[in-house]
Design an enzyme around this catalytic site. Structure first.
Site, PDB file in Angstrom:
ATOM      1  N   LYS A   1      33.922  39.276 -35.150  1.00  0.00           N
ATOM      2  CA  LYS A   1      33.720  38.305 -36.101  1.00  0.00           C
ATOM      3  C   LYS A   1      32.609  37.436 -36.573  1.00  0.00           C
ATOM      4  O   LYS A   1      31.724  37.814 -35.678  1.00  0.00           O
ATOM      5  CB  LYS A   1      34.884  36.887 -35.708  1.00  0.00           C
ATOM      6  CG  LYS A   1      34.645  36.365 -34.500  1.00  0.00           C
ATOM      7  CD  LYS A   1      35.776  35.442 -34.031  1.00  0.00           C
ATOM      8  CE  LYS A   1      35.189  34.760 -32.591  1.00  0.00           C
ATOM      9  NZ  LYS A   1      36.391  34.065 -31.991  1.00  0.00           N
TER      10      LYS A   1
ATOM     11  N   TYR B   1       4.321  18.835 -35.976  1.00  0.00           N
ATOM     12  CA  TYR B   1       4.972  17.434 -36.459  1.00  0.00           C
ATOM     13  C   TYR B   1       5.134  16.433 -35.261  1.00  0.00           C
ATOM     14  O   TYR B   1       5.595  16.477 -34.235  1.00  0.00           O
ATOM     15  CB  TYR B   1       6.282  17.584 -37.229  1.00  0.00           C
ATOM     16  CG  TYR B   1       6.207  18.225 -38.592  1.00  0.00           C
ATOM     17  CD1 TYR B   1       5.603  17.827 -39.546  1.00  0.00           C
ATOM     18  CD2 TYR B   1       6.666  19.574 -38.618  1.00  0.00           C
ATOM     19  CE1 TYR B   1       5.638  18.382 -40.661  1.00  0.00           C
ATOM     20  CE2 TYR B   1       6.685  20.270 -39.743  1.00  0.00           C
ATOM     21  CZ  TYR B   1       6.039  19.617 -40.982  1.00  0.00           C
ATOM     22  OH  TYR B   1       5.862  20.484 -41.985  1.00  0.00           O
TER      23      TYR B   1
END
Ligand SMILES: *Cc1c(COP(=O)(O)O)cnc(C)c1O
Length: 364
Positions: free
Chosen positions: A35, A253
C-alpha cells in the site's frame, strides 16, 4: 542536467527481505503489503519485483489495486480497507480483487449489490480500529454464505507487536483463535512485520509483512540491518556548495546553528520539499565520502546543511546519502521524532525513483 537528488530502489534487497519474511513465517505464507505506493518505493515496481515470489499482495484501497491490474499484474490482491462505497463492489469482482469487510455499513452494501467479490472478514481482537467482535461473527458468516459470497478468510491486526516487552499480541491472538475456531475451513491471517520477529507468535495461513520488506526494522529500538534486513531505498543527493565558517558564524533560517570554532559547512540539494523531515535537527547523521557526518541547523525546503569539518577534501559534487545502506532510515526517524514508515512514504513526487545500477552509487 537534473540536480541529482534521487531515491534509488534496490529490488534485490527487496527480494532478500521478502525471503527473510518467508523464513520467519514458517508454514505461513507472507502476502506482500505494498500500500501507499509500495511504502514510497513505487507500487508497480515493488509488485513486479516480488511477483515471482509473493503469491499475493495487499493494498489499502481500490485505487491502488486498479494500478496493479492496469500494469498487468494478475496476482490475488486483498483490499485491507475493503470498499468505500457500494458501487465499488462490482469493480472488485470484475478485477478479481478480494475485499476485507470490517463494518456493518459494508455488510449493508453487500446486501444491496448483485456483485459477488471474494471476501475476508476483519476481526476486532482488541486494537479497536476496525472489524467485528467474536460475538458478532456467528450472525454474519452464515448469511454471507447463504447470499452466495465466497468467504476466503478471517484476519486481525496487532496493536503492540513492535514492542518486544508487550504481551498484547498474545492476548489478541487468543481472542482471534476463539473468534475463528468455528470455521476451520477459512484461511486465517495475522502478522504485520513485527509479528514475524516475535518468537512463538503463530502466523496461521497468511502473514502480512509491510515495512520489513523495505528493509526497516519493525521493532522499537532496532534498526533494519540489526534484524538482517537490507535497505531498499537510498535517498541521495549532492553537495552543491562548501564554505568555511569563522567562529560565531551562523547557518540557515533562524540562525539555528552557530560555529564555535572554525568549521567547514556544505549545502546538500534536498529538503523538506523532497520529504526529508524538517524535524531532523542538528546531529542527524548523513553519509559523505564513506564517513558519517552530521546535519546542522534547520532543514530548508530545497536544501540542508552538513558539517564537513571532519571530512577533508569534501567538495561540491560529492554524493550524500540521507538514508540507505549506510545510514538506516530507522536512525533518521529517531532523530526526526517519527517512524521509518512516515519517512519512506513521505518522499515527495519531486524525487525521481530510479532502479539501483542506473545512477552512480554513494561511495561506501
Ligand atoms: C499496513 C498493514 C500491514 C503491514 O504492516 P507493517 O507494520 O508495515 O508490516 C499489515 N496488516 C494491515 C491490516 C495493515 O494495514
Amino acid at each position: 542536467m537534473p540536480r541529482q537528488t534521487f531515491a534509488v530502489i534496490d529490488t534485490e534487497a527487496l527480494r532478500h527481505n521478502y525471503r527473510m519474511a518467508c523464513d520467519l513465517a514458517g508454514t505461513a505464507k507472507p502476502m506482500a503489503v505494498i500500500k501507499a505506493d509500495g511504502y514510497g518505493h513505487g507500487l508497480v515496481r515493488v509488485a513486479r519485483a516480488l511477483a515471482g515470489d509473493a503469491g499475493r499482495f495487499a493494498v489499502a484501497c481500490l485505487e491502488e489495486a486498479e494500478l496493479l491490474r492496469a500494469a498487468g499484474l494478475e496476482q490475488p490482491v486483498l483490499l485491507l480497507q475493503g470498499v468505500h462505497e457500494a458501487a465499488d463492489l462490482s469493480r472488485c469482482e470484475t478485477l478479481g480483487l478480494e475485499v476485507a469487510i470490517h463494518s456493518h455499513q459494508q455488510l449493508q452494501w453487500l446486501a444491496d449489490t448483485d456483485a459477488r467479490p471474494v471476501l475476508w472478514l476483519k476481526v476486532n481482537s482488541g486494537m479497536n480500529r476496525l472489524g467485528f467482535t467474536a460475538a458478532e461473527l456467528p450472525a454474519i458468516v452464515p448469511g454471507l454464505a447463504d447470499a452466495g459470497f465466497t468467504l476466503r478468510g478471517m484476519m486481525t491486526h496487532f496493536a503492540c507487536a513492535d514492542d518486544a516487552a508487550s504481551d498484547r499480541s498474545l492476548s489478541q491472538t487468543r481472542v482471534f483463535e476463539a473468534a475463528t475456531a468455528a470455521w476451520p475451513g477459512l484461511w486465517r491471517s495475522v502478522g504485520n512485520s513485527a509479528a514475524h520477529f516475535r518468537p512463538g507468535q503463530p502466523l496461521y495461513d497468511w502473514s502480512r509483512p509491510g515495512i520489513m520488506l523495505y528493509g526497516s526494522s519493525p521493532m522499537i529500538g532496532q534498526q533494519g540491518p540489526e534484524a538482517g534486513l537490507k535497505a531498499v531505498m537510498t535517498l541521495q543527493s549532492r553537495l552543491i556548495s562548501v564554505r568555511t565558517l569563522a567562529p560565531g558564524d551562523t547557518v540557515g533560517y533562524g540562525d539555528s546553528w552557530r560555529a564555535d570554532a572554525p568549521a567547514v559547512m556544505g549545502m546538500v540539494s534536498i529538503g523538506y520539499g523532497d520529504g526529508y523531515p524538517r524535524h531532523a535537527g542538528t546531529g542527524t547523521p548523513v553519509w559523505v565520502r564513506g564517513q558519517r557526518a552530521r546535519l546542522i541547523g534547520r532543514v530548508s525546503m530545497d536544501m540542508l546543511a552538513v558539517d564537513l569539518t571532519a571530512i577533508p577534501g569534501a567538495e561540491a559534487g560529492d554524493m550524500v546519502e540521507l538514508w540507505g545502506a549506510n545510514i538506516s532510515v530507522d536512525e533518521v526517524a529517531v532523530h526526526a521524532g517519527t517512524i521509518s514508515y512516515e519517512l519512506l512514504t513521505g518522499v515527495t513526487a519531486r524525487v525521481p525513483r530510479l532502479e539501483a545500477g542506473t545512477v552512480a552509487a554513494v561511495s561506501r
